[in-house]
Design an enzyme around this catalytic site. Structure first.
Site, short mmCIF file in Angstrom:
data_model
loop_
_atom_site.label_atom_id
_atom_site.label_comp_id
_atom_site.label_asym_id
_atom_site.label_seq_id
_atom_site.Cartn_x
_atom_site.Cartn_y
_atom_site.Cartn_z
N SER A 18 0.84 -1.20 0.00
CA SER A 18 0.00 0.00 0.00
C SER A 18 0.87 1.25 0.00
O SER A 18 0.57 2.23 0.68
CB SER A 18 -0.89 0.00 1.24
OG SER A 18 -0.07 -0.15 2.38
N ALA A 161 3.18 6.58 -10.44
CA ALA A 161 1.95 6.39 -9.65
C ALA A 161 1.12 7.67 -9.52
O ALA A 161 -0.10 7.63 -9.61
CB ALA A 161 2.31 5.84 -8.27
N LYS A 212 15.27 -0.83 -15.98
CA LYS A 212 15.11 0.60 -16.32
C LYS A 212 15.37 1.49 -15.10
O LYS A 212 15.73 2.65 -15.24
CB LYS A 212 13.76 0.86 -16.97
CG LYS A 212 12.53 0.58 -16.11
CD LYS A 212 12.09 1.76 -15.25
CE LYS A 212 11.08 1.36 -14.21
NZ LYS A 212 10.73 2.41 -13.28
N GLN A 305 14.33 1.94 -6.32
CA GLN A 305 14.77 0.55 -6.51
C GLN A 305 16.07 0.44 -7.29
O GLN A 305 16.70 -0.62 -7.32
CB GLN A 305 13.67 -0.23 -7.25
CG GLN A 305 12.27 -0.06 -6.70
CD GLN A 305 12.11 -0.64 -5.32
OE1 GLN A 305 12.58 -1.74 -5.05
NE2 GLN A 305 11.49 0.11 -4.42
N1 LIG Z 1 5.65 4.47 -7.32
C1 LIG Z 1 5.61 4.30 -8.64
O1 LIG Z 1 5.43 5.25 -9.40
C2 LIG Z 1 5.75 2.92 -9.19
C3 LIG Z 1 6.29 1.88 -8.47
N2 LIG Z 1 6.43 0.65 -9.04
C4 LIG Z 1 7.00 -0.48 -8.30
O2 LIG Z 1 6.06 -0.91 -7.32
C5 LIG Z 1 6.74 -1.47 -6.20
C6 LIG Z 1 6.22 -0.84 -4.92
O3 LIG Z 1 6.47 0.53 -5.01
P1 LIG Z 1 5.60 1.64 -4.23
O4 LIG Z 1 4.19 1.22 -4.04
O5 LIG Z 1 5.86 2.92 -4.95
O6 LIG Z 1 6.27 1.63 -2.78
P2 LIG Z 1 6.91 2.87 -2.01
O7 LIG Z 1 8.16 3.31 -2.68
O8 LIG Z 1 5.86 3.86 -1.76
O9 LIG Z 1 7.42 2.11 -0.69
C7 LIG Z 1 6.94 2.26 0.54
C8 LIG Z 1 6.10 1.06 0.94
O10 LIG Z 1 6.91 0.06 1.56
C9 LIG Z 1 6.27 -0.35 2.76
N3 LIG Z 1 7.23 -0.92 3.70
C10 LIG Z 1 8.18 -0.29 4.42
N4 LIG Z 1 8.85 -1.17 5.18
C11 LIG Z 1 8.30 -2.39 4.93
C12 LIG Z 1 8.58 -3.70 5.39
N5 LIG Z 1 9.54 -3.95 6.27
N6 LIG Z 1 7.82 -4.72 4.91
C13 LIG Z 1 6.83 -4.49 4.01
N7 LIG Z 1 6.54 -3.27 3.53
C14 LIG Z 1 7.27 -2.23 3.98
C15 LIG Z 1 5.65 0.92 3.26
O11 LIG Z 1 4.66 0.64 4.23
C16 LIG Z 1 5.06 1.48 1.98
O12 LIG Z 1 3.82 0.88 1.71
C17 LIG Z 1 8.23 -1.23 -6.46
O13 LIG Z 1 8.80 -2.41 -6.98
C18 LIG Z 1 8.26 -0.14 -7.51
O14 LIG Z 1 9.40 -0.20 -8.35
C19 LIG Z 1 6.01 0.39 -10.32
C20 LIG Z 1 5.42 1.38 -11.06
C21 LIG Z 1 5.25 2.71 -10.57
O1 LIG Z 2 8.36 2.49 -12.24
C1 LIG Z 2 8.04 3.65 -12.25
C2 LIG Z 2 7.29 4.26 -13.37
O2 LIG Z 2 6.80 3.30 -14.26
C3 LIG Z 2 8.44 4.54 -11.13
O3 LIG Z 2 9.77 4.89 -11.26
P1 LIG Z 2 10.53 5.47 -9.98
O4 LIG Z 2 10.61 4.36 -8.97
O5 LIG Z 2 11.86 5.93 -10.48
O6 LIG Z 2 9.69 6.62 -9.50
#
Ligand SMILES: NC(=O)C1=CN([C@@H]2O[C@H](COP(=O)(O)OP(=O)(O)OC[C@H]3O[C@@H](n4cnc5c(N)ncnc54)[C@H](O)[C@@H]3O)[C@@H](O)[C@H]2O)C=CC1
Ligand SMILES: O=C(CO)COP(=O)(O)O
Length: 356
Positions: A18, A161, A212, A305
């Site tokens: 989340s 996001a 990427k 990441q």
């Molecule tokens: N944010 C974006 O724009 C995008 C992200 N992604 C990918 O989605 C995946 C998740 O990214 P986000 O939702 O953006 O996460 P985020 O970068 O917002 O990370 C924080 C999340 O990690 C959780 N967290 C912290 N410590 C934790 C632990 N010990 N165990 C479990 N959860 C913990 C937090 O509660 C929070 O929900 C990543 O692999 C990212 O590369 C993919 C596309 C877009």
């Molecule tokens: O994966 C993402 C966009 O598709 C988000 O990239 P960043 O983790 O660099 O914000």
């Protein structure tokens, strides 16, 4: 005997994660499940619990219907129920949507082992790799498949996001081997502003999503050094060439056409311009601070990441004596680690084997 999913009942969805992307996808899934009888309209969302101003984040989400920390300013539909107990969140689920920063996957999912429906399937939105005990890399969808013994699909694309949450048009790619499951996942995810293409080349989609983020760090370095858009375009192009080579060498059978889906070139471009990896990498050059310090200062709990993925890739390349075949990935890793000055990024692209 293998259990078969009962398709007469609406499928229950559990979102595992989340954060910034998890909350944005929860908006889509929450809305789509209300409109489509194939899905149960109550969606469970596992929240890694934390206290915000004296209140539990899960309680804030369930009362305010907003993730005030990771996606402030956007509502989450009330049929999405935040749940800090991952086993309870997943106990009845037919479809798991995994969306955690990759380093938390193993520990977070461990409690689910043996506690989920044997007919469940998973969709991973997670960009990154895992390291095997032998120093190789493993795709995160394989990690989850081995841990939970469920069939896995993936979703990756040019999907910052914040823009998805703001309902600005974009595309995404779902990778799924099973045609029926692919159709169902598309129904779960697609909206008029979030368009889905389903292909079967799962490994390549996932490789693109992970790699990427390394290239985006390189884009941030050249931004921080004050170079222009032409230089950044060179980093993007050379990065793409290394991504294609990586798929060719380590995942033979990868299709070149997959790089032209949203998960390939499009995600590379958007991340190199608008992503967190780029932003923090630029600040790394400009401030001289460590990556981890900047992540804490600039991202309010969100995670980049790229540096970790660069390290995972480096461990494998080093083990195989193949660092010189991927000079851009290698230089970006060394710069993130503080072993090379960021200015070396320019030498790396000037002397890249693509020019020989
Ligand atoms: N944010 C974006 O724009 C995008 C992200 N992604 C990918 O989605 C995946 C998740 O990214 P986000 O939702 O953006 O996460 P985020 O970068 O917002 O990370 C924080 C999340 O990690 C959780 N967290 C912290 N410590 C934790 C632990 N010990 N165990 C479990 N959860 C913990 C937090 O509660 C929070 O929900 C990543 O692999 C990212 O590369 C993919 C596309 C877009
Ligand atoms: O994966 C993402 C966009 O598709 C988000 O990239 P960043 O983790 O660099 O914000």
């Amino acid at each position: 005997m293998c259990e078969v999913a009962d398709t007469s009942k609406p499928r229950r969805i559990a979102i595992i994660g989340s954060g910034n992307w998890g909350s944005a996808i929860a908006r889509i899934i929450g809305t789509n499940t209300l409109k489509n009888g194939k899905f149960d309209s109550t969606v469970q969302m596992y929240v890694f619990e934390e206290i915000i101003d004296g209140q539990k984040l899960s309680e804030i989400i369930n009362t305010k219907h907003e993730n005030v920390k990771y996606l402030p300013g956007f509502s989450i539909p009330p049929n999405v129920v935040a749940n800090p107990d991952i086993v309870d969140a997943g106990k009845d689920a037919d479809i798991f949507v995994f969306v955690l920063p990759h380093k938390f996957v193993r520990a977070a999912c461990q409690p689910l082992v043996g506690k989920i429906k044997p007919t469940a399937i998973g969709l991973s939105l997670i960009k990154g790799f895992d390291i095997t005990p032998g120093g190789g890399i493993e795709l995160i969808s394989n990690v989850i498949n081995k841990l939970l013994n469920i069939d896995m699909a993936v979703l990756m694309g040019a999907n910052l996001a914040g823009e998805v949450a703001a309902e600005k048009f974009c595309e995404t790619t779902i990778g799924c081997k099973d045609k029926e499951a692919g159709k169902l996942l598309k129904e779960l995810i697609q909206t008029d502003y979030f368009r889905v293409v389903v292909v079967d080349d799962i490994n390549t989609i996932e490789i693109c999503g992970a790699l990427k983020n390394i290239v985006a760090c390189g884009a941030g370095f050249v931004d921080g050094l004050g170079y222009g858009d032409n230089t950044k375009a060179a980093v993007i192009r050379l990065g793409l060439m290394e991504m294609i080579k990586f798929a060719d060498v380590f995942y033979p059978g990868s299709k070149l056409s997959t790089f032209f889906e949203s998960c390939g070139v499009a995600d590379l471009i958007t991340t190199c311009y608008g992503g967190r990896n780029r932003k923090v990498a630029e600040a790394f050059v400009k401030t001289g601070k460590k990556i981890e310090e900047l992540e804490n200062e600039m991202l309010n709990g969100q995670r980049m990441q790229g540096p970790q993925t660069a390290e995972e890739v480096h461990i494998m390349l080093k083990n195989k004596g193949m660092e010189e075949r991927f000079p851009l990935f290698t230089a970006i890793h060394q710069i993130c680690q503080g072993n090379l000055p960021p200015t070396q990024m320019i030498n790396c692209i000037k002397n890249h084997p693509e020019h020989v």
